[in-house]
Scaffold this motif. Structure first.
Motif, PDB file in Angstrom:
ATOM      1  N   ASN A  29       0.821  -1.209   0.000  1.00 51.01           N
ATOM      2  CA  ASN A  29       0.000   0.000   0.000  1.00 51.01           C
ATOM      3  C   ASN A  29       0.855   1.259   0.000  1.00 51.01           C
ATOM      4  O   ASN A  29       0.501   2.268  -0.625  1.00 51.01           O
ATOM      5  CB  ASN A  29      -0.934   0.005   1.208  1.00 51.01           C
ATOM      6  N   LEU A  30       1.997   1.194   0.677  1.00 50.45           N
ATOM      7  CA  LEU A  30       2.896   2.342   0.698  1.00 50.45           C
ATOM      8  C   LEU A  30       3.445   2.618  -0.700  1.00 50.45           C
ATOM      9  O   LEU A  30       3.540   3.766  -1.128  1.00 50.45           O
ATOM     10  CB  LEU A  30       4.043   2.102   1.682  1.00 50.45           C
ATOM     11  N   ALA A  31       3.805   1.570  -1.434  1.00 55.24           N
ATOM     12  CA  ALA A  31       4.308   1.748  -2.792  1.00 55.24           C
ATOM     13  C   ALA A  31       3.247   2.371  -3.691  1.00 55.24           C
ATOM     14  O   ALA A  31       3.538   3.252  -4.509  1.00 55.24           O
ATOM     15  CB  ALA A  31       4.765   0.408  -3.356  1.00 55.24           C
ATOM     16  N   ALA A  32       2.002   1.938  -3.542  1.00 61.18           N
ATOM     17  CA  ALA A  32       0.910   2.503  -4.335  1.00 61.18           C
ATOM     18  C   ALA A  32       0.668   3.959  -3.959  1.00 61.18           C
ATOM     19  O   ALA A  32       0.429   4.813  -4.827  1.00 61.18           O
ATOM     20  CB  ALA A  32      -0.361   1.678  -4.136  1.00 61.18           C
ATOM     21  N   SER A  42       0.881   9.767  -4.955  1.00 63.15           N
ATOM     22  CA  SER A  42       0.860  11.018  -4.193  1.00 63.15           C
ATOM     23  C   SER A  42       2.155  11.812  -4.213  1.00 63.15           C
ATOM     24  O   SER A  42       2.172  12.973  -3.815  1.00 63.15           O
ATOM     25  CB  SER A  42       0.490  10.719  -2.730  1.00 63.15           C
ATOM     26  N   ILE A  43       3.263  11.186  -4.649  1.00 66.26           N
ATOM     27  CA  ILE A  43       4.569  11.847  -4.578  1.00 66.26           C
ATOM     28  C   ILE A  43       5.274  11.718  -5.918  1.00 66.26           C
ATOM     29  O   ILE A  43       5.336  10.639  -6.503  1.00 66.26           O
ATOM     30  CB  ILE A  43       5.451  11.228  -3.476  1.00 66.26           C
ATOM     31  N   GLY A  44       5.808  12.845  -6.412  1.00 65.03           N
ATOM     32  CA  GLY A  44       6.629  12.832  -7.611  1.00 65.03           C
ATOM     33  C   GLY A  44       8.064  13.157  -7.243  1.00 65.03           C
ATOM     34  O   GLY A  44       8.314  13.905  -6.292  1.00 65.03           O
ATOM     35  N   PHE A  45       9.007  12.586  -7.987  1.00 64.49           N
ATOM     36  CA  PHE A  45      10.423  12.772  -7.673  1.00 64.49           C
ATOM     37  C   PHE A  45      11.176  13.323  -8.884  1.00 64.49           C
ATOM     38  O   PHE A  45      10.954  12.886 -10.015  1.00 64.49           O
ATOM     39  CB  PHE A  45      11.063  11.433  -7.272  1.00 64.49           C
ATOM     40  N   VAL A  46      12.078  14.265  -8.605  1.00 69.30           N
ATOM     41  CA  VAL A  46      12.991  14.786  -9.617  1.00 69.30           C
ATOM     42  C   VAL A  46      14.392  14.720  -9.018  1.00 69.30           C
ATOM     43  O   VAL A  46      14.637  15.276  -7.941  1.00 69.30           O
ATOM     44  CB  VAL A  46      12.663  16.244 -10.001  1.00 69.30           C
ATOM     45  N   PHE A  47      15.308  14.040  -9.721  1.00 68.71           N
ATOM     46  CA  PHE A  47      16.657  13.863  -9.215  1.00 68.71           C
ATOM     47  C   PHE A  47      17.665  14.596 -10.102  1.00 68.71           C
ATOM     48  O   PHE A  47      17.351  15.029 -11.213  1.00 68.71           O
ATOM     49  CB  PHE A  47      17.014  12.374  -9.134  1.00 68.71           C
ATOM     50  N   GLN A  48      18.878  14.707  -9.622  1.00 66.77           N
ATOM     51  CA  GLN A  48      19.906  15.476 -10.308  1.00 66.77           C
ATOM     52  C   GLN A  48      20.206  14.907 -11.699  1.00 66.77           C
ATOM     53  O   GLN A  48      20.415  15.661 -12.652  1.00 66.77           O
ATOM     54  CB  GLN A  48      21.187  15.507  -9.472  1.00 66.77           C
ATOM     55  N   PHE A  49      20.241  13.592 -11.824  1.00 65.04           N
ATOM     56  CA  PHE A  49      20.675  12.982 -13.076  1.00 65.04           C
ATOM     57  C   PHE A  49      19.513  12.410 -13.896  1.00 65.04           C
ATOM     58  O   PHE A  49      19.674  11.448 -14.630  1.00 65.04           O
ATOM     59  CB  PHE A  49      21.731  11.909 -12.790  1.00 65.04           C
TER      60      PHE A  49
END
Length: 217
Positions: free
Chosen positions: A72-75, A80-87
């Protein structure tokens, strides 16, 4: 919309976070700054549920995020959360559009709806003529805008960015920073950004400085 209480984290005998309390409201652009080793990325990963705290709680939209099963946490994370990383972390064999829609497909959303949203996001971010290009055919700034579109594909409550302009030249860094504020103004998107870029840090609605695993008063 985001609240963290008494977050502690150690790796072996090394304490990294020593009791972090913070609250972030919807539509805020908040930067987290501090020297290397201050705990910035560790805190961001915990807020994004990529890592778990040894102590403390994280609430997103009043939901205790760690009080649920791993599945459920993965879903929840996907939605609900988007990620932007340096590379960027774009998949080289896929086009810009295909990279953008992957989280939506993983989330089980309708293929057509996900593709339509991906097209809309790429157009909004000025990439309408680049959507069928692969990452190797895009500039660094274009790749990072694709990463932002990917982070937004599921209309998340929160976008977390870890040194998003750290691999960009000054021109593209400024464009990316302005994009964050444009998205906040136009759609009320919330951003929490770890950065060493002083201009971005001072542009933010709020700057949180970490020192030795604590928020500096």
């Amino acid at each position: 919309m985001l609240r963290a209480t008494n977050i502690e984290k150690s790796y072996g005998a090394l304490p990294v976070l020593r009791g972090i309390d913070l609250q972030i409201d919807k539509g805020e652009v908040v930067t987290i700054v501090g020297a290397s080793g201050a705990g910035k990325s560790t805190l961001l990963h915990i807020l994004g549920t990529l890592d778990t705290p040894d102590k403390g709680k994280v609430f997103i939209q009043d939901q205790d995020v760690f009080n649920q099963s791993g599945r459920n946490l993965a879903a929840f994370r996907n939605k609900s959360i988007g990620f932007v990383f340096q590379f960027h972390n774009l998949l080289p064999e896929f086009t810009a559009l295909e990279n953008v829609i992957i989280p939506g497909l993983i989330g089980g959303r309708n293929d057509r709806e996900v593709k339509e949203r991906g097209l809309s996001l790429l157009e909004r971010l000025g990439l309408h003529d680049r959507m069928h290009h692969k990452p190797s055919e895009l500039s660094g700034g274009e790749q990072q805008r694709v990463a932002v579109a990917r982070a937004m594909i599921n209309a998340p409550d929160l976008i977390l960015a870890d040194e998003p302009s750290g691999n960009l030249d000054s021109h593209n860094a400024i464009e990316l920073h302005n994009l964050f504020f444009k998205l906040r103004t136009e759609i009320g998107q919330t951003f929490v950004i770890v950065t060493h870029n002083e201009s971005l840090a001072t542009m933010a609605d709020r700057k949180i400085e970490l020192k030795d695993g604590r928020i500096k008063a």
